[in-house]
Design a protein around this motif. Structure first.
Motif, PDB file in Angstrom:
ATOM      1  N   MET A   1       0.847  -1.173   0.000  1.00 30.28           N
ATOM      2  CA  MET A   1       0.000   0.000   0.000  1.00 30.28           C
ATOM      3  C   MET A   1       0.898   1.244   0.000  1.00 30.28           C
ATOM      4  O   MET A   1       1.921   1.281   0.664  1.00 30.28           O
ATOM      5  CB  MET A   1      -0.911  -0.014   1.226  1.00 30.28           C
ATOM      6  CG  MET A   1      -2.085   0.901   1.067  1.00 30.28           C
ATOM      7  SD  MET A   1      -3.315   0.733   2.394  1.00 30.28           S
ATOM      8  CE  MET A   1      -3.896  -0.932   2.135  1.00 30.28           C
ATOM      9  N   ALA A   4       1.260   7.509   2.785  1.00 29.68           N
ATOM     10  CA  ALA A   4       0.490   8.758   2.741  1.00 29.68           C
ATOM     11  C   ALA A   4       1.424   9.907   2.404  1.00 29.68           C
ATOM     12  O   ALA A   4       2.543   9.978   2.890  1.00 29.68           O
ATOM     13  CB  ALA A   4      -0.186   8.994   4.080  1.00 29.68           C
ATOM     14  N   ARG A  60      -9.884   4.559   9.171  1.00 28.66           N
ATOM     15  CA  ARG A  60      -9.843   3.259   8.517  1.00 28.66           C
ATOM     16  C   ARG A  60     -11.027   3.238   7.558  1.00 28.66           C
ATOM     17  O   ARG A  60     -12.178   3.362   7.968  1.00 28.66           O
ATOM     18  CB  ARG A  60      -9.945   2.131   9.533  1.00 28.66           C
ATOM     19  CG  ARG A  60      -9.845   0.764   8.877  1.00 28.66           C
ATOM     20  CD  ARG A  60      -9.736  -0.355   9.902  1.00 28.66           C
ATOM     21  NE  ARG A  60      -8.429  -0.276  10.535  1.00 28.66           N
ATOM     22  CZ  ARG A  60      -8.244  -0.291  11.857  1.00 28.66           C
ATOM     23  NH1 ARG A  60      -9.274  -0.376  12.677  1.00 28.66           N
ATOM     24  NH2 ARG A  60      -7.031  -0.229  12.368  1.00 28.66           N
ATOM     25  N   TYR A  61     -10.725   3.107   6.283  1.00 30.98           N
ATOM     26  CA  TYR A  61     -11.759   3.160   5.259  1.00 30.98           C
ATOM     27  C   TYR A  61     -12.261   1.757   4.926  1.00 30.98           C
ATOM     28  O   TYR A  61     -11.588   0.756   5.183  1.00 30.98           O
ATOM     29  CB  TYR A  61     -11.207   3.837   4.004  1.00 30.98           C
ATOM     30  CG  TYR A  61     -10.710   5.232   4.278  1.00 30.98           C
ATOM     31  CD1 TYR A  61     -11.581   6.306   4.303  1.00 30.98           C
ATOM     32  CD2 TYR A  61      -9.358   5.464   4.566  1.00 30.98           C
ATOM     33  CE1 TYR A  61     -11.136   7.586   4.588  1.00 30.98           C
ATOM     34  CE2 TYR A  61      -8.899   6.746   4.842  1.00 30.98           C
ATOM     35  CZ  TYR A  61      -9.793   7.793   4.851  1.00 30.98           C
ATOM     36  OH  TYR A  61      -9.349   9.053   5.136  1.00 30.98           O
ATOM     37  N   THR A  63     -12.297   0.324   2.241  1.00 26.09           N
ATOM     38  CA  THR A  63     -11.380  -0.324   1.292  1.00 26.09           C
ATOM     39  C   THR A  63     -10.216  -1.020   1.990  1.00 26.09           C
ATOM     40  O   THR A  63      -9.452  -1.735   1.361  1.00 26.09           O
ATOM     41  CB  THR A  63     -10.795   0.723   0.327  1.00 26.09           C
ATOM     42  OG1 THR A  63     -10.050   1.680   1.092  1.00 26.09           O
ATOM     43  CG2 THR A  63     -11.881   1.410  -0.479  1.00 26.09           C
ATOM     44  N   ARG A  65      -7.847   0.731   3.458  1.00 27.50           N
ATOM     45  CA  ARG A  65      -6.804   1.747   3.572  1.00 27.50           C
ATOM     46  C   ARG A  65      -6.933   2.462   4.923  1.00 27.50           C
ATOM     47  O   ARG A  65      -8.027   2.700   5.400  1.00 27.50           O
ATOM     48  CB  ARG A  65      -6.938   2.748   2.427  1.00 27.50           C
ATOM     49  CG  ARG A  65      -5.857   3.784   2.433  1.00 27.50           C
ATOM     50  CD  ARG A  65      -5.999   4.733   1.278  1.00 27.50           C
ATOM     51  NE  ARG A  65      -5.078   5.829   1.497  1.00 27.50           N
ATOM     52  CZ  ARG A  65      -4.423   6.443   0.552  1.00 27.50           C
ATOM     53  NH1 ARG A  65      -4.609   6.114  -0.695  1.00 27.50           N
ATOM     54  NH2 ARG A  65      -3.604   7.423   0.831  1.00 27.50           N
ATOM     55  N   GLU A  66      -5.802   2.807   5.502  1.00 27.10           N
ATOM     56  CA  GLU A  66      -5.775   3.513   6.774  1.00 27.10           C
ATOM     57  C   GLU A  66      -4.869   4.723   6.652  1.00 27.10           C
ATOM     58  O   GLU A  66      -3.976   4.755   5.814  1.00 27.10           O
ATOM     59  CB  GLU A  66      -5.225   2.609   7.884  1.00 27.10           C
ATOM     60  CG  GLU A  66      -6.074   1.421   8.193  1.00 27.10           C
ATOM     61  CD  GLU A  66      -5.521   0.624   9.354  1.00 27.10           C
ATOM     62  OE1 GLU A  66      -5.192   1.242  10.392  1.00 27.10           O
ATOM     63  OE2 GLU A  66      -5.410  -0.602   9.214  1.00 27.10           O
ATOM     64  N   GLY A  67      -5.111   5.694   7.512  1.00 24.86           N
ATOM     65  CA  GLY A  67      -4.228   6.851   7.519  1.00 24.86           C
ATOM     66  C   GLY A  67      -4.606   7.834   8.602  1.00 24.86           C
ATOM     67  O   GLY A  67      -5.674   7.741   9.208  1.00 24.86           O
TER      68      GLY A  67
END
Length: 134
Positions: A1, A4, A60-61, A63, A65-67
């Motif tokens: 992934m 960011a 946390r989405y 999908t 994905r995290e950020g």
């Protein structure tokens, strides 16, 4: 992934705002810093090269994905001022009372601060800050 791109940096918020052009946008940025500093009672941090952010929240989405992203923040861009973190469920009426703004999926755009109600903006910042901080 992928990593960011917009993360906290060690850059000086004061130096960034002092360099903003044109002068009117710089003045608005300084007013926003004072307002956000007062409402959040915390220090601003540069996120990436152009976002002045306050606090940190982890997302946390669906999908996977995290950020991390600031709880609230702003960016004095050439065309407008971008305001982040103000759009919470149930806050639509406050956003409408803000004044002449454009609402995007993740931010609110303001042309000039003279076109909005700064007391309403302070209420939106406070609401978002309290919501995120519990």
């Amino acid at each position: 992934m992928a990593e960011a791109k917009t993360v906290p940096t060690g850059a000086s918020v004061a130096e960034f705002l002092d360099a903003v052009e044109p002068a009117g946008r710089r003045d608005d940025g300084l007013v926003l810093r004072d307002l956000f500093d007062r409402v959040t009672d915390t220090d601003a941090v540069m996120w990436g090269p152009s976002i002045v952010g306050y606090g940190l929240q982890h997302h946390r989405y669906a999908t996977g994905r995290e950020g991390d992203w600031p709880i609230v923040g702003f960016s004095p861009r050439k065309a407008n001022m971008s305001l982040y973190g103000l759009q919470l469920p149930g806050g639509e009426e406050l956003v409408e009372r803000l004044g002449k703004v454009k609402v995007g999926a993740g931010c609110v755009w303001v042309g000039r601060l003279s076109n909005i109600d700064l007391d309403v903006l302070a209420s939106l910042v406070d609401r978002a800050w309290i919501h995120a901080r519990g």
